[in-house]
Design a protein around this motif. Structure first.
Motif, PDB file in Angstrom:
ATOM      1  N   VAL A 151       5.476   2.434  -6.856  1.00 44.24           N
ATOM      2  CA  VAL A 151       4.292   1.645  -7.207  1.00 44.24           C
ATOM      3  C   VAL A 151       3.545   2.367  -8.314  1.00 44.24           C
ATOM      4  N   THR A 152       3.480   1.748  -9.485  1.00 46.50           N
ATOM      5  CA  THR A 152       2.828   2.347 -10.643  1.00 46.50           C
ATOM      6  C   THR A 152       1.339   2.018 -10.648  1.00 46.50           C
ATOM      7  N   ASP A 153       0.599   2.701 -11.524  1.00 48.11           N
ATOM      8  CA  ASP A 153      -0.831   2.419 -11.656  1.00 48.11           C
ATOM      9  C   ASP A 153      -1.067   0.980 -12.110  1.00 48.11           C
ATOM     10  N   GLU A 154      -0.211   0.476 -12.980  1.00 51.83           N
ATOM     11  CA  GLU A 154      -0.364  -0.911 -13.438  1.00 51.83           C
ATOM     12  C   GLU A 154      -0.160  -1.882 -12.276  1.00 51.83           C
ATOM     13  N   MET A 155       0.848  -1.651 -11.453  1.00 52.51           N
ATOM     14  CA  MET A 155       1.088  -2.509 -10.298  1.00 52.51           C
ATOM     15  C   MET A 155      -0.108  -2.482  -9.350  1.00 52.51           C
ATOM     16  N   LYS A 156      -0.702  -1.312  -9.174  1.00 50.93           N
ATOM     17  CA  LYS A 156      -1.870  -1.191  -8.297  1.00 50.93           C
ATOM     18  C   LYS A 156      -3.010  -2.079  -8.776  1.00 50.93           C
ATOM     19  N   GLN A 157      -3.180  -2.192 -10.084  1.00 48.62           N
ATOM     20  CA  GLN A 157      -4.254  -3.018 -10.635  1.00 48.62           C
ATOM     21  C   GLN A 157      -4.090  -4.486 -10.247  1.00 48.62           C
ATOM     22  N   TYR A 158      -2.850  -4.948 -10.204  1.00 45.72           N
ATOM     23  CA  TYR A 158      -2.627  -6.347  -9.823  1.00 45.72           C
ATOM     24  C   TYR A 158      -2.770  -6.543  -8.317  1.00 45.72           C
ATOM     25  N   ILE A 159      -2.375  -5.556  -7.525  1.00 45.44           N
ATOM     26  CA  ILE A 159      -2.616  -5.641  -6.083  1.00 45.44           C
ATOM     27  C   ILE A 159      -4.109  -5.727  -5.808  1.00 45.44           C
ATOM     28  N   GLN A 160      -4.896  -4.970  -6.549  1.00 44.11           N
ATOM     29  CA  GLN A 160      -6.347  -4.958  -6.364  1.00 44.11           C
ATOM     30  C   GLN A 160      -6.981  -6.316  -6.658  1.00 44.11           C
ATOM     31  N   ARG A 161      -6.326  -7.130  -7.488  1.00 45.22           N
ATOM     32  CA  ARG A 161      -6.861  -8.449  -7.847  1.00 45.22           C
ATOM     33  C   ARG A 161      -6.344  -9.559  -6.942  1.00 45.22           C
ATOM     34  N   ALA A 162      -5.344  -9.262  -6.126  1.00 41.42           N
ATOM     35  CA  ALA A 162      -4.627 -10.313  -5.402  1.00 41.42           C
ATOM     36  C   ALA A 162      -5.413 -10.853  -4.214  1.00 41.42           C
ATOM     37  N   ARG A 163      -5.360 -12.172  -4.065  1.00 40.80           N
ATOM     38  CA  ARG A 163      -5.827 -12.831  -2.840  1.00 40.80           C
ATOM     39  C   ARG A 163      -4.647 -13.077  -1.904  1.00 40.80           C
ATOM     40  N   ASN A 164      -3.468 -13.219  -2.491  1.00 36.89           N
ATOM     41  CA  ASN A 164      -2.222 -13.385  -1.738  1.00 36.89           C
ATOM     42  C   ASN A 164      -1.194 -12.470  -2.384  1.00 36.89           C
ATOM     43  N   LEU A 165      -0.428 -11.754  -1.551  1.00 36.47           N
ATOM     44  CA  LEU A 165       0.482 -10.742  -2.069  1.00 36.47           C
ATOM     45  C   LEU A 165       1.845 -10.834  -1.389  1.00 36.47           C
ATOM     46  N   ILE A 166       2.893 -10.911  -2.211  1.00 41.81           N
ATOM     47  CA  ILE A 166       4.271 -10.798  -1.744  1.00 41.81           C
ATOM     48  C   ILE A 166       4.770  -9.451  -2.234  1.00 41.81           C
ATOM     49  N   LEU A 196      11.436  -0.290  -2.550  1.00 41.45           N
ATOM     50  CA  LEU A 196      10.321   0.224  -1.760  1.00 41.45           C
ATOM     51  C   LEU A 196      10.660   0.230  -0.276  1.00 41.45           C
ATOM     52  N   CYS A 197      10.314   1.308   0.402  1.00 42.91           N
ATOM     53  CA  CYS A 197      10.480   1.372   1.850  1.00 42.91           C
ATOM     54  C   CYS A 197       9.257   0.769   2.529  1.00 42.91           C
ATOM     55  N   ASN A 198       9.369   0.536   3.818  1.00 45.34           N
ATOM     56  CA  ASN A 198       8.280  -0.071   4.587  1.00 45.34           C
ATOM     57  C   ASN A 198       6.979   0.713   4.442  1.00 45.34           C
ATOM     58  N   LYS A 199       7.066   2.021   4.611  1.00 44.87           N
ATOM     59  CA  LYS A 199       5.864   2.858   4.593  1.00 44.87           C
ATOM     60  C   LYS A 199       5.177   2.827   3.237  1.00 44.87           C
ATOM     61  N   ASP A 200       5.941   2.941   2.164  1.00 41.24           N
ATOM     62  CA  ASP A 200       5.339   2.950   0.832  1.00 41.24           C
ATOM     63  C   ASP A 200       4.715   1.607   0.487  1.00 41.24           C
ATOM     64  N   SER A 201       5.334   0.521   0.950  1.00 45.87           N
ATOM     65  CA  SER A 201       4.730  -0.795   0.746  1.00 45.87           C
ATOM     66  C   SER A 201       3.381  -0.876   1.442  1.00 45.87           C
ATOM     67  N   ALA A 202       3.337  -0.385   2.674  1.00 45.02           N
ATOM     68  CA  ALA A 202       2.097  -0.415   3.446  1.00 45.02           C
ATOM     69  C   ALA A 202       1.005   0.416   2.787  1.00 45.02           C
ATOM     70  N   ILE A 203       1.374   1.589   2.293  1.00 43.77           N
ATOM     71  CA  ILE A 203       0.393   2.448   1.627  1.00 43.77           C
ATOM     72  C   ILE A 203      -0.138   1.771   0.364  1.00 43.77           C
ATOM     73  N   ALA A 204       0.754   1.120  -0.381  1.00 46.14           N
ATOM     74  CA  ALA A 204       0.322   0.414  -1.590  1.00 46.14           C
ATOM     75  C   ALA A 204      -0.715  -0.650  -1.272  1.00 46.14           C
ATOM     76  N   VAL A 205      -0.494  -1.372  -0.173  1.00 45.52           N
ATOM     77  CA  VAL A 205      -1.458  -2.391   0.237  1.00 45.52           C
ATOM     78  C   VAL A 205      -2.751  -1.739   0.704  1.00 45.52           C
ATOM     79  N   ALA A 206      -2.632  -0.759   1.587  1.00 41.70           N
ATOM     80  CA  ALA A 206      -3.814  -0.149   2.199  1.00 41.70           C
ATOM     81  C   ALA A 206      -4.720   0.515   1.170  1.00 41.70           C
ATOM     82  N   GLU A 207      -4.137   1.162   0.173  1.00 41.65           N
ATOM     83  CA  GLU A 207      -4.940   1.925  -0.780  1.00 41.65           C
ATOM     84  C   GLU A 207      -5.445   1.093  -1.949  1.00 41.65           C
ATOM     85  N   ASN A 208      -4.961  -0.142  -2.078  1.00 42.30           N
ATOM     86  CA  ASN A 208      -5.321  -0.931  -3.257  1.00 42.30           C
ATOM     87  C   ASN A 208      -5.866  -2.319  -2.956  1.00 42.30           C
ATOM     88  N   MET A 209      -5.847  -2.746  -1.713  1.00 43.96           N
ATOM     89  CA  MET A 209      -6.346  -4.084  -1.408  1.00 43.96           C
ATOM     90  C   MET A 209      -7.856  -4.157  -1.602  1.00 43.96           C
TER      91      MET A 209
END
Length: 267
Positions: A151-166, A196-209
């Motif tokens: 998960v890159t910094d750019e990807m994190k920016q889009y997660i931060q804007r998301a109302r719905n995330l796949i 991405l593994c399960n844990k890293d996906s979860a961290i990406a959501v938790a730290e950027n939602m």
């Protein structure tokens, strides 16, 4: 109102549909057209209503049927130049996209495609190129991230804007390490251009939602190295460790690998 259906999410084939009241967009078409037609009939969806196709990258499980579908239904296909070149080289795509249906997108450039405001962004993977999509329509938005090594910094920016995330939750690391795959394949999957593994996906959501995030779908689960219940429980556990309660703070679901999931009405 924006509707979302997954017609397959995994190494056997990926295909997602977004629909407004007047337009329909497909993301990836790595499933067989015959099976897709049957699934659409079951859901009351007319394939002739699909007016645009977005492609993330050039691996067969995302593009297998793109040429035959786009040519038969005369639907333009949007992808980066490198992805289109990869499609043309891929022997798994028996019928190539007609030249007049080829459309180019650029990472970081937002454009209006029918009812959909679409922004592609870079996602690291061992393909010719790979993008995620941030899509705005029907008064809401949805972000798709699949086949991501990290998960890159750019990807994190889009997660931060998301109302719905796949977001991809491809594997459990221990299952990969202890499984039957040859070492080179294990290394590929676990690399920064793998999955991405399960844990890293979860961290990406938790730290950027943000507080705007309402729904998360886990996508592209491995048949050999993951299980829907394992993915869900792992992600739930990580989210709870951050004080995020699935079912209260957001809705969490796992997309099925080979059968449809949905439809969902997105807010």
């Amino acid at each position: 109102m924006l509707k979302f259906i997954s017609f397959g999410s995994g190494s056997s084939g990926n295909c997602y549909v977004l629909a407004t009241s007047s337009d329909m967009l497909m993301i990836d078409i790595g499933v067989g057209v015959r099976g897709l037609k049957k699934a659409c009939r079951d859901y009351g969806v007319s394939l002739s209503s699909v007016h645009h196709i977005l492609i993330t990258h050039d691996h067969a499980d995302h593009i297998k049927s793109v040429g035959s579908f786009s040519n038969d239904y005369q639907v333009p296909v949007y992808a980066t130049r490198e992805v289109h070149e990869g499609i043309n080289r891929n022997y798994c795509v028996a019928k190539k996209i007609d030249a007049e249906l080829v459309r180019l997108v650029e990472k970081g450039r937002t454009e209006q495609i029918g009812d959909f405001l679409v922004t592609p962004f870079a996602v690291p993977h061992d393909s010719a190129d790979n993008v995620g999509y941030f899509i705005e329509a029907g008064g809401t938005n949805i972000c798709l991230i699949t086949d991501a090594g990290l998960v890159t910094d750019e990807m994190k920016q889009y997660i931060q804007r998301a109302r719905n995330l796949i977001i991809e939750a491809n594997h459990d690391v221990e299952m990969v390490m202890n499984g039957p795959y040859p070492q080179f394949l294990k290394e590929r999957i676990l690399s920064g251009t793998g999955h991405l593994c399960n844990k890293d996906s979860a961290i990406a959501v938790a730290e950027n939602m943000s507080e705007e995030l309402q729904r998360v779908w886990l996508c592209h689960l491995s048949e050999e190295n993951n299980h829907p219940e394992l993915a869900r429980k792992t992600v739930e556990s990580v989210l709870r460790s951050y004080g995020i309660i699935p079912g209260t703070d957001l809705l969490l679901e796992v997309l099925k690998r080979t059968t449809p999931t949905g439809p969902y009405e997105l807010k």
